[in-house]
Design an enzyme around this catalytic site. Structure first.
Site, PDB file in Angstrom:
ATOM      1  N   LEU A 152       0.812  -1.204   0.000  1.00  0.00           N
ATOM      2  CA  LEU A 152       0.000   0.000   0.000  1.00  0.00           C
ATOM      3  C   LEU A 152       0.851   1.262   0.000  1.00  0.00           C
ATOM      4  CD1 LEU A 152      -2.715  -1.026   2.621  1.00  0.00           C
ATOM      5  CD2 LEU A 152      -2.955  -0.971   0.125  1.00  0.00           C
ATOM      6  N   GLY A 175       7.712   4.138   3.509  1.00  0.00           N
ATOM      7  CA  GLY A 175       8.317   5.378   3.973  1.00  0.00           C
ATOM      8  C   GLY A 175       9.573   5.083   4.743  1.00  0.00           C
ATOM      9  N   GLY A 176      10.080   6.084   5.458  1.00  0.00           N
ATOM     10  CA  GLY A 176      11.343   5.932   6.155  1.00  0.00           C
ATOM     11  C   GLY A 176      11.310   4.932   7.287  1.00  0.00           C
ATOM     12  N   MET A 177      10.133   4.732   7.920  1.00  0.00           N
ATOM     13  CA  MET A 177      10.058   3.849   9.078  1.00  0.00           C
ATOM     14  C   MET A 177       9.710   2.413   8.713  1.00  0.00           C
ATOM     15  SD  MET A 177      10.898   6.050  11.253  1.00  0.00           S
ATOM     16  CE  MET A 177      10.698   5.145  12.762  1.00  0.00           C
ATOM     17  N   VAL A 190       3.920  -0.540   4.373  1.00  0.00           N
ATOM     18  CA  VAL A 190       2.537  -0.902   4.682  1.00  0.00           C
ATOM     19  C   VAL A 190       2.025  -1.811   3.569  1.00  0.00           C
ATOM     20  CG1 VAL A 190       0.222  -0.070   5.200  1.00  0.00           C
ATOM     21  CG2 VAL A 190       2.209   1.321   5.804  1.00  0.00           C
ATOM     22  N   ASP A 213      -0.295  13.646  15.722  1.00  0.00           N
ATOM     23  CA  ASP A 213       0.039  13.783  14.301  1.00  0.00           C
ATOM     24  C   ASP A 213      -1.217  13.733  13.441  1.00  0.00           C
ATOM     25  OD1 ASP A 213       1.860  14.236  12.269  1.00  0.00           O
ATOM     26  OD2 ASP A 213       2.192  12.113  11.885  1.00  0.00           O
TER      27      ASP A 213
END
Length: 745
Positions: A26, A29-31, A34, A142
């Site tokens: 899906l 990203g950096g972390m 998904v 956030d």
């Protein structure tokens, strides 16, 4: 469920995560990544799998485990609940209910701003989602367009990845503020550990302005300027239609106490009309942003920076001549991680301290030939050797000349050249251990070696080593339960049994004098050195927690004891100020039982060594943390990174700073820059302005500090102006004006 490694780099690839079939990707990203997953029963989930490099980071893994616990407490009609997780898997993962639909950012970017009934239902859905989140004791922190999914039956708030539990557990990445600048609250910049549910109300106001106009109320060309505007300027609401404008004005109040509650907001939003009000005309030409060009957050969620037509109200906003950011703002917005150190300033209206970066400060004095270095402190262990428990001794270094002398479990004693990191000599092997050296005097290094057997209060060896060669000069057997102390005339220790004190000649190890270990308060005594003079603390040997603590001053020449005023059971020795021993007093005798590193203190105690009179200096309010005395100031350092400076003379609070860097060492001071330096367990360094507590800079952690980082207390010393720190199994050095942690070689 246990995790099964997955290798699904492209949509359509197959694999499993914790028993969930992976259907496709899906986002990323950096972390982490998904994936769309499916349970054995056919339920679809969104699987968030942490990147492998973070899975090896115990600091991150601990946080992820706490995130999962916080997110599991949240459930409601307008949130995407956590259905499964395994934070202890080889690659930690979390599964949330899959919600089909675009993000709010994508919806606005592709379809334009929302209005009328659509906007009213969004506002009401977000209020209900936040109510569920806050009832669970969580602050989202956030709330942004990429974290709101536009499902058919209403919005869904997702991703509690940087949420903060109301019980004040630390759930943000150490050393950085976390959030998305256009949608953060002022307090997230100024005091991120103290944010409350009101912070989410501020973010809700910004989010609704964006949904209604396609632009945020604090948008700018750079995240730095955005941060400044959030903290110091009024929102740009000229294009926000009424009655929404009147509502979000209150949400965007700088003072969190003046913002409306969710119950009041529900009533206000319910009264909004279903008829769309026309948007006021843009005040300046627009700049286009093509659909699909949104930025991505740490998990790959799309975060729109604006709608199809973003406007810049440059004529309506003041651009400051010099940018002044709130505390840690720079660290919060350097999202690319291109540099390993982050200069910051506080939200008190003062300019940020960036002298080291700009070259305005004095050049540091460094040891000749200095270069940035890192050195592993452990060495090979013989197969038949058995190392003692890693947390049994106090690891760390002391500085003398252009060398540091380091000791601890698993690396005994080593002399390291402070200029190059080269190990000049080692004493012993990894099967032994040594306490942090007592000190270096006249060419000798003094260390205490624990006994070979792991027996309580067994004898230990006190050893003097030649500082140049590492050769043993003398050794004495002393009582392991009573740590020795250096004073001006020699070494104060207790022979095995602890019934008397012995002063040893520093050069030869021979007896200078002996004196009985007793006072009117009891015979359970321990050596202590204060102001370079020998003292002793004594309690009832049969019941050390009863009564008061006897305090003896021993004559340096012959050991003659003189009893001073007794101390309360709560007294903790810190050092001396102007020749007077100083103690910190716990609020109650058992106040440190639960967490000695975060114990509460209520007073400072000073002893006049000439008259023997004890003076109590009450603190204006209770202060928590581990107290450290440095140049007349007591710094209380909490495990969460909060540092409080207290004037040792009158107990006044000088400043308090929430640094966001956890598990800090005792501070050391640079007189060149009038700065305090700290290290944390993972090698992250922190610099604070000594006078104000303002963060001058922080660094990233070491890429591999060693396996003992969780258990060892860090330390930091200065050799001239060079910073030398120990974290885990590693010693390393950086310069204060270019504090980049060295990479593993």
């Amino acid at each position: 469920m246990s995790s099964i490694p997955v290798n699904v780099g492209e949509p359509g690839a197959h694999g499993f995560v914790g028993g969930y079939a992976v259907l496709g990707k899906l986002g990323s990203g950096g972390m982490g990544v998904v994936y769309l997953g499916r349970s054995p029963s056919g339920r679809q989930v969104a699987l968030k799998v942490v990147h492998a490099q973070y899975a090896q980071d115990e600091e991150f893994r601990t946080r992820f485990r706490q995130e999962v616990a916080a997110a599991r407490r949240v459930s409601g009609a307008f949130t995407a609940p956590v259905v499964d997780a395994d934070p202890d898997a080889e690659q930690p993962w979390m599964a949330t209910l899959y919600v089909p639909g675009r993000t709010l950012g994508s919806a606005v970017a592709e379809g334009g701003p929302l209005a009328g009934r659509e906007l009213r239902l969004l506002a009401l859905g977000l209020v209900e989602a936040l109510r569920d989140i806050h009832r669970a004791g969580v602050v989202h922190r956030d709330l942004k367009p990429g974290n709101v999914l536009m499902a058919e039956d209403g919005p869904r708030v997702i991703d509690f990845g940087i949420s903060h539990a109301a019980d004040h557990q630390a759930l943000t990445v150490t050393g950085r503020l976390m959030g998305t600048p256009p949608f953060m609250s002022p307090e997230q910049f100024a005091s991120p550990r103290d944010v409350t549910a009101a912070s989410d109300v501020f973010s809700l106001g910004s989010l609704l302005v964006y949904a209604a106009t396609g632009e945020g109320p604090f948008d700018s060309d750079s995240p730095y300027l955005t941060g400044y505007r959030i903290v110091h300027e009024q929102p740009a609401l000229g294009r926000t239609p009424q009655p929404l404008r009147s509502i979000v004005e209150r949400c965007l109040d700088k003072d969190p106490h003046r913002r409306p509650g969710l119950g009041e907001l529900q009533g206000l939003f319910s009264a909004m009309p279903d008829t769309a009000a026309p948007l006021p005309p843009a005040e300046t030409p627009t700049e286009s942003r093509p659909a699909g060009q949104d930025t991505a957050d740490a998990w790959g969620n799309r975060v729109a920076a604006g709608g199809r037509a973003r406007t810049r109200s440059a004529g309506k906003r003041r651009r400051p001549g010099r940018l002044v950011l709130a505390a840690g703002a720079l660290a919060a917005v350097v999202v690319a991680g291109a540099t390993t150190y982050h200069f910051a300033s506080d939200g008190d209206g003062t300019d940020g301290k960036e002298e080291a970066a700009s070259g305005a400060a004095a050049a540091p004095a460094l040891p000749a030939g200095w270069r940035s270095w890192r050195t592993g402190l452990t060495q090979a262990v013989k197969e038949e050797s058995t190392a003692v428990n890693v947390d049994t001794v106090d690891s760390g270094c002391v500085a003398a000349g252009t060398s540091v002398y380091c000791a601890g479990t698993g690396f005994t004693v080593a002399r390291i050249d402070a200029a190059t990191g080269r190990v000049r000599w080692r004493f012993g092997d990894n099967s032994q251990a040594a306490e942090r050296p007592l000190g270096v005097r006249k060419g000798l290094v003094y260390v205490a070696l624990p006994p070979d057997e792991d027996a309580l209060y067994a004898p230990q060896r006190l050893v003097a080593l030649d500082a140049d060669t590492g050769k043993k000069v003398w050794t004495r057997t002393v009582d392991a339960g009573h740590p020795a102390a250096l004073f001006s005339g020699g070494v104060l220790a207790m022979p095995e049994g602890g019934s008397e004190f012995v002063a040893l000649d520093a050069a030869t190890g021979k007896d200078l004098w002996r004196t009985p270990a007793k006072s009117t308060q009891g015979t359970g005594c321990s050596p202590l050195a204060q102001a370079d003079a020998p003292y002793a603390l004594c309690t009832d040997a049969n019941d050390p927690f009863r009564g008061k603590i006897g305090f003896l001053r021993l004559d340096p020449a012959d050991g003659t004891p003189r009893e001073l005023d007794p101390l309360p059971q709560t007294a903790q020795p810190l050092g001396s100020v102007a020749g007077r021993p100083l103690f910190a007093a716990l609020t109650t005798p058992d106040a440190a039982d639960d967490n000695r590193l975060d114990a509460p203190y209520s007073a400072l105690l000073t002893m006049d060594p000439d008259t023997g009179t004890l003076t109590r200096v009450p603190l204006k309010s209770t202060v928590q943390g581990t107290p450290h005395l440095l140049d007349g100031t007591v710094y209380f350092v909490r495990p969460d990174g909060t540092v409080t400076a207290i004037d040792a003379a009158d107990g006044d609070r000088l400043w308090q700073k929430s640094t966001q860097v956890e598990n800090l060492s005792a501070p050391t001071r640079s007189t060149t820059y009038d700065t305090l330096y700290f290290a944390n367990r993972y090698g992250r360094l922190l610099s604070l302005d000594r006078a104000t507590g303002a963060v001058r800079w922080t660094t990233d952690k070491l890429d591999d500090p060693g396996s003992s980082a969780e258990k060892r207390l860090p330390s930091v010393v200065l050799v001239k102006d060079a910073i030398v720190a120990v974290a885990g199994d590693t010693a390393f050095s950086v310069r204060p004006d270019q504090p980049r942690p060295p990479k593993a070689g």
